[in-house]
Motif scaffolding. Structure first.
Motif, PDB file in Angstrom:
ATOM      1  N   GLU A  79      -9.641   7.238   3.519  1.00 54.02           N
ATOM      2  CA  GLU A  79      -9.238   9.057   4.024  1.00 54.02           C
ATOM      3  C   GLU A  79      -9.400   8.331   5.431  1.00 54.02           C
ATOM      4  N   ARG A  80      -8.155   8.949   6.399  1.00 55.47           N
ATOM      5  CA  ARG A  80      -8.174   8.801   7.739  1.00 55.47           C
ATOM      6  C   ARG A  80      -7.708   9.422   8.144  1.00 55.47           C
ATOM      7  N   THR A  81      -8.687  10.023   9.809  1.00 58.16           N
ATOM      8  CA  THR A  81      -8.147  11.177  10.521  1.00 58.16           C
ATOM      9  C   THR A  81      -7.977  11.051  11.629  1.00 58.16           C
ATOM     10  N   TYR A  82      -7.350  11.518  12.556  1.00 60.71           N
ATOM     11  CA  TYR A  82      -7.332  10.988  14.528  1.00 60.71           C
ATOM     12  C   TYR A  82      -7.274  12.151  14.431  1.00 60.71           C
ATOM     13  N   PHE A  83      -8.051  12.497  15.754  1.00 56.90           N
ATOM     14  CA  PHE A  83      -8.210  13.189  16.828  1.00 56.90           C
ATOM     15  C   PHE A  83      -7.833  13.070  17.932  1.00 56.90           C
ATOM     16  N   ASP A  84      -7.578  14.144  18.713  1.00 58.34           N
ATOM     17  CA  ASP A  84      -7.139  13.636  20.641  1.00 58.34           C
ATOM     18  C   ASP A  84      -8.234  13.664  21.379  1.00 58.34           C
ATOM     19  N   ALA A  85      -8.151  13.651  22.397  1.00 55.85           N
ATOM     20  CA  ALA A  85      -9.272  14.304  23.839  1.00 55.85           C
ATOM     21  C   ALA A  85     -10.396  15.203  23.439  1.00 55.85           C
ATOM     22  N   GLU A  86      -9.760  16.467  22.663  1.00 58.69           N
ATOM     23  CA  GLU A  86     -10.486  16.947  22.588  1.00 58.69           C
ATOM     24  C   GLU A  86     -11.507  17.078  21.664  1.00 58.69           C
ATOM     25  N   GLY A  87     -10.855  16.121  20.713  1.00 56.28           N
ATOM     26  CA  GLY A  87     -11.638  16.228  19.734  1.00 56.28           C
ATOM     27  C   GLY A  87     -11.057  16.892  18.291  1.00 56.28           C
ATOM     28  N   ALA A  95      -4.501  11.072   6.386  1.00 61.97           N
ATOM     29  CA  ALA A  95      -3.754  10.728   5.351  1.00 61.97           C
ATOM     30  C   ALA A  95      -4.687   9.696   4.786  1.00 61.97           C
ATOM     31  N   ASP A  96      -4.298   9.722   3.132  1.00 60.44           N
ATOM     32  CA  ASP A  96      -4.665   9.623   2.196  1.00 60.44           C
ATOM     33  C   ASP A  96      -4.039   7.818   2.027  1.00 60.44           C
ATOM     34  N   ILE A  97      -4.795   6.729   1.855  1.00 62.65           N
ATOM     35  CA  ILE A  97      -4.143   5.095   1.687  1.00 62.65           C
ATOM     36  C   ILE A  97      -4.356   4.742   1.038  1.00 62.65           C
ATOM     37  N   GLN A 126       0.939  -1.059  -0.128  1.00 58.70           N
ATOM     38  CA  GLN A 126       0.142   0.062   0.415  1.00 58.70           C
ATOM     39  C   GLN A 126       0.737   1.527   0.102  1.00 58.70           C
ATOM     40  N   LEU A 127       0.625   2.253  -0.396  1.00 56.20           N
ATOM     41  CA  LEU A 127       1.044   3.675  -0.340  1.00 56.20           C
ATOM     42  C   LEU A 127       0.377   4.586   0.584  1.00 56.20           C
ATOM     43  N   ALA A 128       0.268   5.955   1.567  1.00 59.08           N
ATOM     44  CA  ALA A 128      -0.033   6.106   2.103  1.00 59.08           C
ATOM     45  C   ALA A 128       1.045   7.835   1.737  1.00 59.08           C
ATOM     46  N   ARG A 129       0.301   8.813   1.764  1.00 64.71           N
ATOM     47  CA  ARG A 129       0.844  10.201   1.633  1.00 64.71           C
ATOM     48  C   ARG A 129      -0.188  10.613   3.490  1.00 64.71           C
ATOM     49  N   SER A 130       0.908  11.023   4.244  1.00 63.00           N
ATOM     50  CA  SER A 130      -0.337  11.928   5.496  1.00 63.00           C
ATOM     51  C   SER A 130       0.489  13.419   5.658  1.00 63.00           C
ATOM     52  N   GLU A 161     -12.372   6.904   9.204  1.00 63.53           N
ATOM     53  CA  GLU A 161     -11.464   6.566   8.093  1.00 63.53           C
ATOM     54  C   GLU A 161     -12.768   6.144   7.160  1.00 63.53           C
ATOM     55  N   VAL A 162     -12.822   7.076   6.035  1.00 63.36           N
ATOM     56  CA  VAL A 162     -13.613   6.992   4.921  1.00 63.36           C
ATOM     57  C   VAL A 162     -13.355   5.822   3.458  1.00 63.36           C
ATOM     58  N   PRO A 163     -13.614   5.285   3.482  1.00 65.10           N
ATOM     59  CA  PRO A 163     -13.302   3.774   2.374  1.00 65.10           C
ATOM     60  C   PRO A 163     -13.406   4.847   0.906  1.00 65.10           C
ATOM     61  N   ARG A 164     -13.192   4.950   0.129  1.00 65.50           N
ATOM     62  CA  ARG A 164     -13.421   4.907  -1.554  1.00 65.50           C
ATOM     63  C   ARG A 164     -12.858   4.477  -2.584  1.00 65.50           C
ATOM     64  N   PRO A 165     -14.003   4.080  -3.894  1.00 60.22           N
ATOM     65  CA  PRO A 165     -13.691   3.843  -4.720  1.00 60.22           C
ATOM     66  C   PRO A 165     -12.057   4.782  -5.421  1.00 60.22           C
ATOM     67  N   ALA A 166     -11.822   4.442  -6.322  1.00 65.77           N
ATOM     68  CA  ALA A 166     -10.679   5.491  -7.238  1.00 65.77           C
ATOM     69  C   ALA A 166      -9.927   4.217  -7.995  1.00 65.77           C
ATOM     70  N   ARG A 167      -9.109   4.996  -8.696  1.00 64.76           N
ATOM     71  CA  ARG A 167      -8.606   4.392 -10.231  1.00 64.76           C
ATOM     72  C   ARG A 167      -6.775   4.536 -10.051  1.00 64.76           C
ATOM     73  N   ALA A 168      -6.067   3.645  -9.705  1.00 63.68           N
ATOM     74  CA  ALA A 168      -4.894   4.231  -9.987  1.00 63.68           C
ATOM     75  C   ALA A 168      -3.819   4.920 -10.710  1.00 63.68           C
ATOM     76  N   THR A 169      -3.234   5.556 -10.613  1.00 63.26           N
ATOM     77  CA  THR A 169      -2.547   6.922 -10.918  1.00 63.26           C
ATOM     78  C   THR A 169      -1.374   6.580 -11.412  1.00 63.26           C
ATOM     79  N   ARG A 170      -0.753   6.999 -12.524  1.00 59.42           N
ATOM     80  CA  ARG A 170       0.374   7.143 -13.049  1.00 59.42           C
ATOM     81  C   ARG A 170       1.197   6.392 -11.921  1.00 59.42           C
TER      82      ARG A 170
END
Length: 254
Positions: free
Chosen positions: A218-226, A232-234, A146-150, A191-200
Motif C-alpha cells: 500500500e503505497r502513497t506519494y506526498f508532495d512538499a506540503e504533505g 496505489a495497491d501493488i 506484478q499488478l497495481a491499481r492506483s 509504503e506498507v507491505p502486507r501479506p495477502a492471498r491471491a484473488t481469482r
C-alpha cells in the motif's frame, strides 16, 4: 483423503515425491490415469492436482506430449527504491533492466471514479470525490511480474496533460516525473507491505494458484506540503519475489 480437498492432497503428495528426486528436471511424468489409480481418486482429481503443480511452475505441460518436470523458478529480489525515481527513470523499468530483462507495463485508466471511504482516507479527500483509477499489469520479457491499481485525485490533475497517467507526452515515465511536469513535487512516500492471498483476478493475471501468498504494498506519494497526491495497491507474488528496500543514508537528513 478428505473429501473436500482431494486434489490438494494429491498435489501435496506429488510435490513431495518431486522434492525427493523421484523425477528429475526434464523427466516425463506418468499419466493422470496412473496417478488416479495410485491415489484412489478420479482422473479429474488427478488432472486438477497436476494443473496446480503446473500453475506453481513445478511442472510444464507440452501439447501432444505430456507433462514434464521443469526447472524450479528462482525467487528473486525486487528492490523498492525511492532513489531510482530521483534519478528520473521508472523504478520498475530500471529494476528489470538490472535483472537483464525488458520491463514494460500495460494499463487502463478510468476517470471520474468516486473515492471509496478507504481511498479517500489515504488521499485526504472526501468519500465520493472524483479520482482517476488506473489498473496496471507489469511484465518482464513478456512474463507477469506484478499488478497495481492506483488512484489520483482529479482535483490535482483535471485539465492537465497528465489527467490519464500513461497517456500523452508524459506517459511511461513514472509518477514522480509526471507530477513534476505539472509543478507537483513529490518528496516522500509511505509504503506498507502486507501479506495477502491471491484473488481469482490476481491468479489469472499473474499465473499463480488461487489463494497463493502475495505481498500487497500500500503505497502513497506526498508532495512538499504533505498532501497525498497518489495512492496505489501493488500485488507481488511471494513465490517469485522477495521485497527489499533501498534507503538513502545521508548524515544531513533523517
Amino acid at each position: 483423503m478428505p473429501r473436500d480437498t482431494p486434489y490438494l492432497q494429491v498435489a501435496d503428495a506429488l510435490r513431495a515425491r518431486l522434492r525427493a528426486g523421484e523425477w528429475k528436471v526434464g523427466d516425463k511424468l506418468p499419466s493422470r490415469a496412473r496417478f488416479a489409480e495410485e491415489y484412489g481418486v478420479g482422473q479429474s482429481v488427478a488432472q486438477r492436482a497436476v494443473e496446480r503443480l503446473i500453475a506453481e511452475g513445478i511442472l510444464e505441460g507440452r501439447a501432444g506430449s505430456g507433462t514434464y518436470v521443469r526447472r524450479a523458478r528462482e525467487r528473486r529480489r525486487m528492490l523498492r527504491s525511492r532513489l531510482r525515481e530521483l534519478r528520473g527513470d521508472s523504478p520498475f523499468r530500471a529494476h528489470m533492466r538490472d535483472q537483464g530483462a525488458a520491463g514494460v507495463w500495460e494499463c487502463d485508466s478510468t476517470a471520474r471514479v468516486p473515492a471509496t471511504e478507504d481511498i479517500a482516507g489515504r488521499l485526504a479527500i472526501e468519500p465520493g470525490d472524483l479520482c482517476v483509477m488506473t489498473d496496471y499489469e507489469f511484465l518482464a520479457d513478456g512474463q507477469p511480474v506484478q499488478l497495481a491499481r492506483s488512484w489520483e485525485p482529479m482535483a490535482i490533475t483535471d485539465g492537465t496533460p497528465v489527467l490519464l497517467p500513461e497517456m500523452g507526452p508524459k506517459g511511461k515515465i513514472g509518477v514522480v516525473e509526471r507530477m513534476r511536469s505539472i509543478d507537483v513535487h513529490i518528496v516522500t512516500a509511505i509504503e506498507v507491505p502486507r501479506p495477502a492471498r491471491a484473488t481469482r483476478e490476481h491468479a489469472n493475471l499473474l499465473g499463480i494458484p488461487l489463494g497463493d501468498l502475495v505481498t500487497r504494498l500500500e503505497r502513497t506519494y506526498f508532495d512538499a506540503e504533505g498532501r497525498p497526491v497518489e495512492t496505489a495497491d501493488i500485488i507481488v507474488p511471494d513465490s517469485r519475489w522477495e521485497i527489499a528496500y533501498e534507503i538513502e543514508v545521508d548524515g544531513s537528513r533523517f
